[in-house]
Write a protein that holds these residues in place. Structure first.
Motif, mmCIF file in Angstrom:
data_model
loop_
_atom_site.group_PDB
_atom_site.id
_atom_site.type_symbol
_atom_site.label_atom_id
_atom_site.label_comp_id
_atom_site.label_asym_id
_atom_site.label_seq_id
_atom_site.Cartn_x
_atom_site.Cartn_y
_atom_site.Cartn_z
ATOM 1 N N SER A 1 0.015 4.854 -19.417
ATOM 2 C CA SER A 1 -0.529 3.864 -18.608
ATOM 3 C C SER A 1 0.599 3.109 -17.723
ATOM 4 O O SER A 1 0.244 2.813 -16.506
ATOM 5 C CB SER A 1 -1.158 2.627 -19.549
ATOM 6 O OG SER A 1 -2.115 3.373 -20.285
ATOM 7 N N ILE B 1 -3.786 -1.290 -19.275
ATOM 8 C CA ILE B 1 -2.967 -2.171 -20.090
ATOM 9 C C ILE B 1 -1.890 -1.428 -20.873
ATOM 10 O O ILE B 1 -2.254 -0.150 -21.140
ATOM 11 C CB ILE B 1 -3.737 -3.132 -20.944
ATOM 12 C CG1 ILE B 1 -4.666 -2.297 -22.005
ATOM 13 C CG2 ILE B 1 -4.610 -3.996 -20.064
ATOM 14 C CD1 ILE B 1 -5.228 -3.113 -23.134
ATOM 15 N N THR C 1 -4.589 2.168 -25.031
ATOM 16 C CA THR C 1 -5.817 2.567 -24.121
ATOM 17 C C THR C 1 -6.938 2.913 -25.001
ATOM 18 O O THR C 1 -6.560 3.777 -25.829
ATOM 19 C CB THR C 1 -5.234 3.467 -23.058
ATOM 20 O OG1 THR C 1 -4.041 3.079 -22.311
ATOM 21 C CG2 THR C 1 -6.374 3.890 -22.093
ATOM 22 N N ASP D 1 -6.241 7.542 -16.450
ATOM 23 C CA ASP D 1 -5.362 7.516 -17.413
ATOM 24 C C ASP D 1 -6.414 7.635 -18.905
ATOM 25 O O ASP D 1 -7.608 7.238 -18.693
ATOM 26 C CB ASP D 1 -4.844 6.073 -17.456
ATOM 27 C CG ASP D 1 -4.038 5.638 -18.598
ATOM 28 O OD1 ASP D 1 -3.716 6.431 -19.082
ATOM 29 O OD2 ASP D 1 -3.753 4.521 -19.044
HETATM 30 MG MG LIG Z 1 -2.116 3.706 -22.357
#
Ligand SMILES: [Mg+2]
Ligand SMILES: Nc1nc2c(ncn2[C@@H]2O[C@H](COP(=O)(O)OP(=O)(O)OP(=O)(O)O)[C@@H](O)[C@H]2O)c(=O)[nH]1
Length: 276
Positions: A25, A38, A46, A65
Motif C-alpha cells: 500500500s 491505508i 489492507t 492494491d
Molecule cells: Mg496494504
C-alpha cells in the motif's frame, strides 16, 4: 481497403501482491502521489482490494492494491482473501510481486508458486532497500531470486523514500497494452470518499491500538454530507467485544480524540475540503 489505426495510448492493470507488511500500500500511495490505501506497521492492514488510477499524457495505469497473502489460511475469511488476491492476478496485464529486499520467506515462496501457475508477466519488487546498509548484499540476493522464476524485471526500491520508483513505473508502462483509457483522466480510485473516510479512521485505529484489538474493529460512515466548503461526517466504530470499548475511547476520550484529529488531516488532504 480496411485500415487499422493503432491506439496511441497505453492502458492496463497491475496487481500489487505479496505477503502482509511488505509495503504494497505504501508503494501504491507513493506512485499515485496521494494517500489512498491505508498503511501500518501491523500485518493485514489492507482488507479489501482498492484501485489506484494513474493517468499521464499517453498512459493510464490501473493499480490494484491487494490484502497481504497469509501463509496459512487459518479461517474462512482469510481463505477468501487469499483466493481474491490470487484470482485478481489472472485478470491483469502485469503483476508486481513485492518482497522485502534481502529476505525470502516461506510465505514469499508460497506466493511465488501460485504465480508460476498463472504464467503471467511478473515484476519482482524488492522493497525497503533503505534498510539495507551494505548494498553489496543486494546483488547475491537478486541472483538467488532470479533463479526462482523468469521475472520480467527485478527492481530494488524504497516505497517509503521513493528511491527507484520511476524505474518501476517505466517498466510497467512498457508492458501495458495499447488501448484506450478506461477511466476519465482525473479519476484516482474506484472507491468513494465515504469508503476512504472510513479507511482513514481505521488506519488510525490500526496504528493506535495494540495486539488483536484493531483486527476486530470496523468503521461505518453513517452520514457523509457535503456542504460548500465542509464535509460533515458521522462515523461509528464497531468493536469486536464490549470490553474493548473503553480502550478505544481512552482515558477521558483521549485516544478517540487523537484518532479523530489525525483522520481529519488525511481527509482534508485527500478531499481538499474541511471536515468536521
Ligand atoms: Mg496494504
Ligand atoms: N523502511 C521502510 N519501511 C517501509 C517501506 N515501505 C513500507 N514500509 C513500512 O512497512 C510497513 C507496512 O507497510 P504497508 O504499506 O502497510 O504494507 P502492506 O504490504 O500494504 O501490508 P498489508 O496491507 O498488511 O498486506 C509500514 O510500517 C510502512 O511504513 C520502505 O520502503 N522502507
Amino acid at each position: 481497403m480496411i485500415q487499422f489505426e493503432q491506439e496511441k495510448t497505453r492502458c492496463g492493470t497491475v496487481a500489487i501482491v505479496g505477503r502482509p507488511n511488505v509495503g504494497k500500500s505504501t508503494l501504491m500511495n507513493y506512485i499515485l502521489g496521494e494517500k489512498l490505501s491505508i498503511t501500518s506497521a501491523k500485518p493485514q492492514t489492507t482488507r479489501q482490494q482498492i484501485l489506484g488510477i494513474k493517468t499521464e499524457e499517453t498512459t493510464q495505469t490501473i493499480y490494484i492494491d491487494t490484502p497481504g497473502l497469509p501463509q496459512a489460511s487459518k479461517n474462512r475469511l482469510q481463505r477468501s482473501l487469499v483466493r481474491d488476491a490470487i484470482n485478481v492476478v489472472a485478470e491483469v496485464d502485469v503483476v508486481g510481486f513485492v518482497i522485502e529486499a534481502g529476505r525470502w520467506t516461506e510465505a514469499d515462496q508460497t506466493i511465488l508458486e501460485r504465480l508460476r501457475e498463472q504464467n503471467h508477466p511478473v515484476i519482482l519488487i524488492l522493497n525497503k532497500v533503505d534498510r539495507i546498509k551494505d548494498k553489496t548484499r543486494l546483488l547475491p540476493f537478486m541472483k538467488i531470486c532470479a533463479e526462482k522464476m523468469n521475472f520480467l524485471a527485478m527492481i530494488p526500491l524504497s516505497a517509503q523514500k521513493g528511491d527507484n520508483i520511476g524505474v518501476l513505473e517505466e517498466t510497467i508502462a512498457h508492458h501495458l497494452p495499447y488501448a484506450k483509457f478506461v477511466y476519465p483522466r482525473d479519476q484516482l480510485s474506484d472507491r468513494s470518499q465515504r469508503f476512504l473516510a472510513a479507511e482513514f479512521i481505521r488506519e488510525k485505529l490500526m496504528r493506535a491500538l495494540h495486539k488483536e484489538i484493531p483486527y476486530g474493529v470496523s468503521v461505518v460512515i453513517e452520514q457523509f454530507e457535503e456542504k460548500k466548503r465542509m464535509i460533515h461526517i458521522h462515523a461509528v466504530i464497531l468493536a469486536a467485544r464490549l470490553g474493548q470499548k473503553a480502550i478505544i475511547i481512552g482515558k477521558g476520550g483521549e485516544v478517540l480524540k487523537i484518532i479523530g484529529s489525525q483522520a481529519r488531516l488525511d481527509m482534508e488532504a485527500c478531499f481538499k475540503k474541511k471536515y468536521i
